[in-house]
Structures are given as C-alpha cells and as structure tokens.
Write a protein that holds these residues in place. Structure first.
Motif, PDB file in Angstrom:
ATOM      1  N   PRO A  72       1.255  -1.282  -0.032  1.00  0.00           N
ATOM      2  CA  PRO A  72      -0.135   0.177  -0.382  1.00  0.00           C
ATOM      3  C   PRO A  72       0.983   1.660   0.237  1.00  0.00           C
ATOM      4  CG  PRO A  72      -0.197  -1.226   2.278  1.00  0.00           C
ATOM      5  CD  PRO A  72       0.988  -1.844   1.468  1.00  0.00           C
ATOM      6  N   GLU A  73       0.737   1.872  -0.963  1.00  0.00           N
ATOM      7  CA  GLU A  73       0.627   3.564  -1.187  1.00  0.00           C
ATOM      8  C   GLU A  73       2.043   3.632  -1.668  1.00  0.00           C
ATOM      9  OE1 GLU A  73      -0.044   6.818   1.590  1.00  0.00           O
ATOM     10  OE2 GLU A  73      -1.907   5.262   2.581  1.00  0.00           O
ATOM     11  N   MET A  74       3.124   2.670  -2.289  1.00  0.00           N
ATOM     12  CA  MET A  74       4.313   2.719  -2.070  1.00  0.00           C
ATOM     13  C   MET A  74       4.366   3.125  -3.608  1.00  0.00           C
ATOM     14  SD  MET A  74       7.326   2.915  -0.509  1.00  0.00           S
ATOM     15  CE  MET A  74       8.470   1.632  -1.196  1.00  0.00           C
ATOM     16  N   PRO A  75       4.986   4.317  -3.963  1.00  0.00           N
ATOM     17  CA  PRO A  75       5.318   5.139  -5.253  1.00  0.00           C
ATOM     18  C   PRO A  75       5.906   4.213  -6.167  1.00  0.00           C
ATOM     19  CG  PRO A  75       6.662   6.110  -4.092  1.00  0.00           C
ATOM     20  CD  PRO A  75       6.082   4.895  -3.644  1.00  0.00           C
ATOM     21  N   ARG A  76       5.022   3.599  -7.175  1.00  0.00           N
ATOM     22  CA  ARG A  76       5.348   3.222  -8.686  1.00  0.00           C
ATOM     23  C   ARG A  76       6.587   3.964  -9.065  1.00  0.00           C
ATOM     24  NH1 ARG A  76       1.870   1.639 -13.790  1.00  0.00           N
ATOM     25  NH2 ARG A  76       1.367   0.487 -12.558  1.00  0.00           N
ATOM     26  N   MET A  77       8.095   2.493  -9.761  1.00  0.00           N
ATOM     27  CA  MET A  77       9.157   2.873  -9.324  1.00  0.00           C
ATOM     28  C   MET A  77       9.338   3.188 -10.659  1.00  0.00           C
ATOM     29  SD  MET A  77      10.668   2.808  -6.421  1.00  0.00           S
ATOM     30  CE  MET A  77      12.396   2.550  -6.221  1.00  0.00           C
TER      31      MET A  77
END
Ligand code: ADP
Ligand code: ZN
Ligand code: ZN
Length: 717
Positions: A72-77
């Motif tokens: 959850p809530e991690m930015p797409r690299m």
C-alpha cells in the motif's frame, strides 16, 4: 487449440539469488513494471518489486503462484530507474534484485502486518520535515541562517553566498555551457571553493524549474552533517533529503520517500543515493570523485561515481565530478576529451597553498616518533596561537605486540594479520605504572579481541612491548612533548561513541583544541581557520604496497591532509617525515603538481598495461583452504581460456581476454577463510563484458561449494 500464455510478473526479491521470480497476475489487478507487491514465498510472504511483465514463463502454468497484493501507498518505480538498475545489473553482472532492493529503505519494503500501526509509507510521508531536524542537530547556536529567499532567479545566485571569485565565475561559465548530458571534471586545489561552485551551479538548475531536483554525492557519511548544514543555510526554502546508511530507519524512509516522490529538491547522500529514483533530476554532482568509498564493498559491487555518469548519460543530464586529485580514470577521460576539464588554480580566500617540505628520517633522532625540525615547528605554531595537525593513518596504540626474547608477535588466529594493541580508556599517566590490563589486542579485520598476555605465550618471557606507533601512542607522546597543548584526537575509535567525533571537530573550530592528532578522518573536508601546520608522521608504507593504485591513493590522501593547512592564514607549512625524500610522489606534492604526478603515473600504467588502459574484472574465491580457493579459480580460468562457457565463447573473444593466474589475496586469510583472486582483463570493455556473461553463467551452473564473487572495475587488487 492453443491456450494463451498467462501474463506473469517477473519479481525481484531480497534473497541471495540473482534471478527474478515469476508470479501469475490476477485478471483484476494489472500490476506493471515498477510496482511493489507482496508475494507468497514458501510458507511465508515477501515484498518484491515487479521488474517486468511478460507473457508466459519458463515454468509450467500450474507451478506459477499468484501475486498476493500490492504494497500500500508505495510509489511505482519509474521507468528511468528500472532502466538504470537493469543497466547496473548487466554492467556489474549481478542480479536485478541485488542492486534494486538494498537501494530502498527496509522499512518501506516489509510485509505489512495484518492489523498494525498503519501504512509504513504514509507514516514516512508524515514524518518528513524538509531536512530541518538534521540541520538543527548540527547547527551550532549563533550561526547565521539564510534570510532572503533561497533562489533569486534574476541573478541566479543563492542567498547568503559570497560572490564568486573570478576563477569560480569562469568555472561556472564553463559548466553552464553544457546542454544535455556532459561530464565535467572540476579540478580545484584544496580550498579553491569547489563547494561554492556546486552551489551556484545547482542553484541555477533549481531556479530553472520548480520541479527540478539535484543530487549531490559525497564519499563518506561523516561529510554529510556539515554539508547538510551549509545547504540548509544556503537554500533555506528548498526541502533537503539526506540519504545514507547510518540514519534511523524511520528517518531514512522519510527522506527516501521525499526524494522518490519529488518533494525533496536537493538530495545529499553517500553512494546508495545514486540509486534513489528522482523524478525531477536535473543535475548531478559527485564530490571527491576519486574517493574509493564510492565503490560498494559488499553485495553488488557498483561504483556510485560510475553509475552517476551512466545515469546522467541515460537521462541526458550534466554531471560534475569534483576533486583536488581526480582519479586517474577520470583524468585520462578528461585528457582524451570525453569529459570537459574545468580548473580552479587558486584558493578562494586568496591565501597561497602551504609550503610542503620533506623531513628526512634517515639519521634523525626521534622523540616519540617526531624529528627535531617537526617538534620545533609544532612548538612555534602553538606559541604563535595557531593550530597544528599531526597526521598518522594508523589507529590504536601500537600495530603489533612483540616478545623481545623469542620474536613472538600478536598474530590474529583467524586472519593473515597482526592484532593491534589498543589502549583502553584515557591516556596513560607519564610514569608507566599501569599494567597490561590497560591494553587489549584487536584484529582490525575480523574484530576479534583478547587481553594482552602477561607473559609471552611461546617462551614465558615477561618483557612484551608494542612495536611502532598508532594514534593513541602518538597522542601520549605529544602530551609529553608539549605539556601545555590542548590535544584533540580523531580516529575511528574515537568516532565510535556517538557525537564524539563532532565534539572534537567543534572544539577545534572553537579554538579549544590547538593540537589535532588523527587519521584520514581529520583530512577530509574540514576547514579549520587557525590551522597553519600539518605534520605527516609516516606515510612511506603507502609507497611500496603491492596494489598499483597505492601511489595514487597516497598522493590523494597527502594532498587532502596538506590542504587543511593555511586555508585562511598565509605562511603555513606541511612537513612530511620520510625515509625516501626523493620519491616522485613527494616531489609532486612539494610542487603541488597534480598534473605532473598524473602524467607520470599514466605513462607508467600505459607501459605496464594497467587501467585505465585496460579494463579489469576480479574473481575472488573464499574457501576452507587455500588449495580449494585457488583450485576453484584455476578451474574457472580453464573454462574461460578454453571457452567452456554458456554459451561457448568464440575464438576471437577468447583471444581478446586475458585471464591471469590465481593468487592469494593480499589478506590471504580472513575470519578463518582462505581467499584467493584472479584477474581478467581486456583492452576492450565490450569484449570483456561479452566474455564475462557466458563465463559467469557457466560458473553459476557449476554450483561449487566455494563462495565466489565477481568485481567489475576492482579498485583493490
Ligand atoms: P573546496 O571544496 O574546494 O575545498 P570550499 O568550497 O569548502 O572549498 O571553500 C573553501 C573556503 O573558501 C570556505 O571557507 C569557503 O567559505 C570559502 N570561499 C569559497 N568561495 C568563496 C568566495 N567566492 N569568496 C569568499 N570565500 C569563499
Ligand atoms: Zn617469547
Ligand atoms: Zn582477525
């Protein structure tokens, strides 16, 4: 009838295996490359990164497991980051995951608890304060903070900075002339104001675009606090992210996320910062580019400087490499026109460079390791109210403990090295009343420790003594020679206590200390206003080390430590005690002539067929016995020269690559393990890499019990 291949996510995991792992994508969740996911792994779950999405897998469909959930809530690299990682993994011949995952703070890539304290990324986001806490922690009271706005777009000059000197202005103009990707080598003498040039240059990039980010890399964690402070003062309104491995987990996550999401405009960090995904990246600076600390020492052995250049090239950005003593690789590239050279020949303060003198050790009478001219010079400096710095790159009390009767030496049982005698606690009183319990023997390689034996373990003799001198013993000698001096010591032993290193440095700045003694830690980056004398106690060991880069490293270290002298006062001096006053390294130092030194070293390297004229990779092997280690390497060598690789090497490629004989490593035994190495070289970099790939594939398939590792562009041989 054909069944369409299922879509699979190829996932990088933080496991010591180089490959990616395939998982099936659920129809209702179109994960894409760069997404953070939770996957089943055995009976547990792990966090992974989708490196790519592909149609079909090498595995039969029934063995593919489903991706579990997004993190959850991690930015797409972003794609440019995946591209850099893929390039790095190819170039360093390591796994995508081995490079990608350690670059991301652990806190942000842990499996979220079923019910927990909330989402790690959200907490990290809330925590970020723009770098203010960091700056506060290191800002001494009473310092002048910046008052005007951070960037004045009309003048292009940041707040509170001194106007550039004519030399700095010319350098800036040269840097400004680049459009798109260009590597500039900023060669500036110590104290020439390279940092100021970086600031002006970066300020213009930041002013040009409100989303621009800049990356400033430094070789050591110890250099970040003072630079962070300078940045906060100069750019008070621009959020700063600091990235290095010695930050509390939550702090590190907060700063990384601010950098990755483009909220931080200035990113300052050590080597791992080059692997931060910066969406707005507009310019890169690598300070002290020659420093070997940019090379990662474990896991994927990347060079952050070289990746910074690759990053600049791939994203079309300018890169500035700064140094007073550029690496010969960079210097050579600049001489050949691949990089632009920008030179700062004078100190920003207008003071001349210190006078460097050689003090012969041959025939000299020494007191506590110091010659009479050195003792006299220290006395004069202290009497005149200046500071002196005594440099000795050897920590501890004495490098080895010896028995005078039988010749026993304090060897480490686990390593091919001596245990170093260390004093425990404060300096000894003038009369040596204290017994051996005041000392311990410590191996600097494996960390093993023992008490100092009361009698010789071999012959029972009670007369054991430390041979030679480390910083602790030198400190005692100095207090005997200069009873009134206020001495401050700085080395890694002192720095182990949190805040202790900074308090020595603060005391030196405040003038509470007038005699500094220490290792490299004192040489880097400090600007002590009262310092007029630098003494190098004994540097000769660096002249004859087996590594062909030893003279280059010695020259850089001595230039750096010499550069501490007289940054703000004229009539400063550097005294180098040596047994070899005629050695060319010292002659070049006396003349402050990096260019001559570099030309001479490069000529030697060209003749001997050494980098940068050839390209190298080093295969190292660790095993129970020396025979097993060298045996493995000999077999590996045989594979390479006969082309038994996967796929087999063509004749022409085999001929382009030279595989040297396996030899024991300089530290042939470490922690009880035997270590050997084998060098592979080629005049052509593409040829080298074309051979390494199939060779390593064959070695991996061989599944030897020997632990091995490949280092591309090794710095220590
Ligand atoms: P370097 O990184 O090249 O060793 P620094 O950028 O740290 O040098 O600058 C050395 C010293 O000179 C610092 O004290 C700095 O404040 C000062 N300095 C740099 N540029 C100027 C300038 N244009 N005018 C006055 N002082 C300067
Ligand atoms: Zn003995
Ligand atoms: Zn050891």
């Amino acid at each position: 009838m054909t069944v369409p291949d299922p879509l699979v996510a190829r996932v990088a995991l933080d496991v010591p295996l180089p490959e990616l792992f395939d998982y099936r994508l659920a129809a209702d969740w179109p994960a894409a490359a760069g997404d953070w996911v939770v996957v089943p792994w055995g009976r547990s779950r792990r966090v992974g990164l989708v490196a790519a999405v592909a149609e079909g897998s090498g595995l039969p469909p029934e063995r593919l497991r489903l991706l579990d959930a997004p993190l959850p809530e991690m930015p797409r690299m972003p794609g440019h980051w995946l591209d850099l990682i893929a390039f790095g993994a190819r170039y360093y011949h390591c796994g995508f995951g081995e490079l990608a995952l350690p670059a991301v703070p652990k806190l942000l890539r842990t499996v979220p608890p079923a019910r927990g304290r909330g989402v790690a990324a959200r907490r990290a986001r809330d925590r970020y304060d723009g770098g203010d806490a960091l700056a506060r922690a290191v800002t001494p009271t009473g310092s002048s903070g910046g008052v005007t706005s951070a960037v004045d777009p009309t003048a292009g000059t940041p707040a509170a900075g001194p106007p550039p000197t004519p030399g700095q202005a010319a350098a800036l103009e040269a840097l400004e002339s680049a459009v798109g990707h260009r590597v500039h080598l900023l060669h500036g003498v110590t104290g020439s104001g390279k940092t100021e040039v970086y600031f002006h240059w970066l300020a213009r990039r930041l002013a040009a675009d409100p989303a621009a980010q800049v990356l400033l890399l430094v070789p050591e964690i110890a250099l970040t606090p003072q630079l962070a402070r300078r940045i906060r003062q100069r750019f008070p309104e621009l959020p700063l992210a600091v990235l290095h491995s010695d930050m509390p987990d939550a702090e590190r996550a907060a700063h990384w996320l601010a950098a990755a999401e483009g909220r931080a405009r200035i990113v300052l960090g050590t080597r791992l910062a080059v692997l931060a995904p910066l969406p707005g990246l507009a310019a890169i600076v690598v300070d002290e580019e020659h420093d070997a600390s940019f090379k990662q020492q474990e896991g994927a052995r990347y060079s952050a400087r070289d990746l910074a250049i690759a990053l600049g090239a791939r994203r079309g950005l300018p890169v500035v490499l700064g140094s007073a003593t550029p690496s010969l690789e960079s210097w050579h590239a600049a001489r050949r026109g691949r990089y632009a050279i920008v030179t700062l020949r004078e100190r920003a303060s207008g003071t001349p460079l210190p006078e460097v003198r050689r003090v012969p050790l041959k025939g000299a009478v020494l007191r506590h390791g110091l010659t009479e001219p050195v003792i006299e010079a220290v006395r004069t400096a202290l009497a005149g109210g200046s500071q002196a710095l005594i440099f000795l790159n050897r920590r501890g009390y004495a490098p080895v403990l010896a028995c005078s009767a039988c010749g026993w030496l304090s060897r480490c049982g686990q390593c091919d090295a001596y245990r170093v005698m260390h004093r425990v606690g404060a300096p000894a009183p003038p009369e040596p009343s204290a017994g051996p319990s005041r000392y311990r023997l410590v191996c600097h390689h494996c960390g093993s420790e023992q008490r100092v034996p009361r009698v010789c373990p071999d012959c029972g003799n009670v007369d054991l003594a430390g041979l030679g001198r480390g910083t602790q013993r030198l400190e005692e000698g100095l207090s005997a020679l200069f009873p009134g001096a206020r001495i401050g010591r700085l080395d890694r032993d002192v720095a182990r206590r949190r805040g202790a290193a900074q308090s020595v440095i603060d005391a030196a700045h405040a003038g509470d200390v007038n005699l500094l003694v220490g290792t490299q830690m004192l040489a880097k980056g400090h600007d002590f206003r009262r310092l007029t004398l630098v003494v190098v106690v004994d540097a000769d060991a660096g002249l004859f080390a087996a590594d062909f880069r030893a003279p280059e490293r010695l020259f850089a270290t001595l230039m750096q430590v010499a550069g501490r002298a007289g940054r703000h006062r004229p009539d400063s001096r550097v005294l180098i005690q040596t047994r070899y006053p005629d050695h060319p390294v010292y002659a070049a130092l006396v003349a402050h002539d990096f260019e001559r030194f570099a030309a001479q070293q490069l000529a030697e390297r060209e003749q001997a067929g050494l980098p940068p004229f050839v390209h190298q990779a080093l295969l190292t092997a660790h095993a129970r016995s020396a025979e097993a280690a060298t045996g493995f390497l000999a077999e590996a060598r045989e594979r390479l020269v006969t082309g038994q690789t996967e796929p087999p090497l063509e004749e022409a490629l085999r001929a382009a690559v030279v595989a040297c004989d396996p030899v024991p490593m300089p530290l042939a035994q470490l922690r009880g393990e035997a270590r050997a190495q084998m060098l592979v070289e080629a005049a052509s970099r593409p040829a080298l890499h074309a051979a390494l790939g199939p060779w390593l594939a064959a070695l991996r398939a061989g599944r030897s019990a020997v632990r091995w590792q490949l280092v591309v562009d090794p710095l220590e041989i």
